[in-house]
Design a protein around this motif. Structure first.
Motif, mmCIF file in Angstrom:
data_model
loop_
_atom_site.group_PDB
_atom_site.id
_atom_site.type_symbol
_atom_site.label_atom_id
_atom_site.label_comp_id
_atom_site.label_asym_id
_atom_site.label_seq_id
_atom_site.Cartn_x
_atom_site.Cartn_y
_atom_site.Cartn_z
ATOM 1 N N CYS A 49 7.413 -3.068 -6.051
ATOM 2 C CA CYS A 49 6.244 -2.391 -6.612
ATOM 3 C C CYS A 49 5.447 -3.423 -7.403
ATOM 4 O O CYS A 49 6.040 -4.262 -8.086
ATOM 5 C CB CYS A 49 6.658 -1.247 -7.534
ATOM 6 N N ALA A 86 1.372 -0.052 -6.711
ATOM 7 C CA ALA A 86 1.537 0.031 -5.259
ATOM 8 C C ALA A 86 2.957 -0.396 -4.924
ATOM 9 O O ALA A 86 3.406 -1.467 -5.344
ATOM 10 C CB ALA A 86 0.530 -0.869 -4.547
ATOM 11 N N VAL A 102 3.386 2.319 2.243
ATOM 12 C CA VAL A 102 2.831 1.992 0.943
ATOM 13 C C VAL A 102 2.644 3.297 0.174
ATOM 14 O O VAL A 102 2.126 4.274 0.714
ATOM 15 C CB VAL A 102 1.471 1.269 1.083
ATOM 16 N N VAL A 104 1.016 4.622 -3.521
ATOM 17 C CA VAL A 104 0.204 4.261 -4.677
ATOM 18 C C VAL A 104 0.342 5.364 -5.723
ATOM 19 O O VAL A 104 0.186 6.548 -5.407
ATOM 20 C CB VAL A 104 -1.277 4.065 -4.299
#
Length: 119
Positions: A49, A86, A102, A104
């Motif tokens: 991350c 992210a 991914v 977010v």
């Protein structure tokens, strides 16, 4: 011009090595017994991350596995300059990389998930 945030190559390599090692061990084990019918060979492991910032209503990332640069849309209720996180997961099948996911987050709340290739 957008800022493209990158994930650490060592974190990505670590995940790929772990999945490869796991399925190499599984292959050796299966030579002594029957193949495990409940294991379809798919695994997704968290790689890393990173801190990112919303710019022009998006977050831009440089993704591994030859995917390249990609910008993700961020809802307009989240203003430019907002700090976000992210996270990258690597997906593999039998230890071979097949894609990435991914995620977010803003203030600890997931606002977006996007899969590239096969996860």
């Amino acid at each position: 011009m957008a800022t493209f945030h990158s994930f650490d190559d060592k974190a990505i390599a670590s995940v790929l090595e772990a999945t490869s090692r796991h399925y190499d061990a599984a292959a050796l084990e299966s030579n002594r017994r029957e193949i495990n019918p409940i294991d379809d060979g798919h695994i997704r492991i968290a790689a890393q991350c990173i801190s990112v910032t919303v710019e022009n209503g998006k977050i831009c990332l440089n993704l591994p596995l030859g995917i390249g640069k990609y910008c993700l849309p961020i809802p307009s209720i989240i203003p430019d300059g907002t700090a976000a996180q992210a996270c990258l997961d690597i997906c593999t099948t039998w230890g071979i990389p097949t894609g990435v996911r991914v995620t977010v987050s803003v203030a600890g709340k997931v606002i977006l998930e996007k899969t590239f290739l096969k996860c």
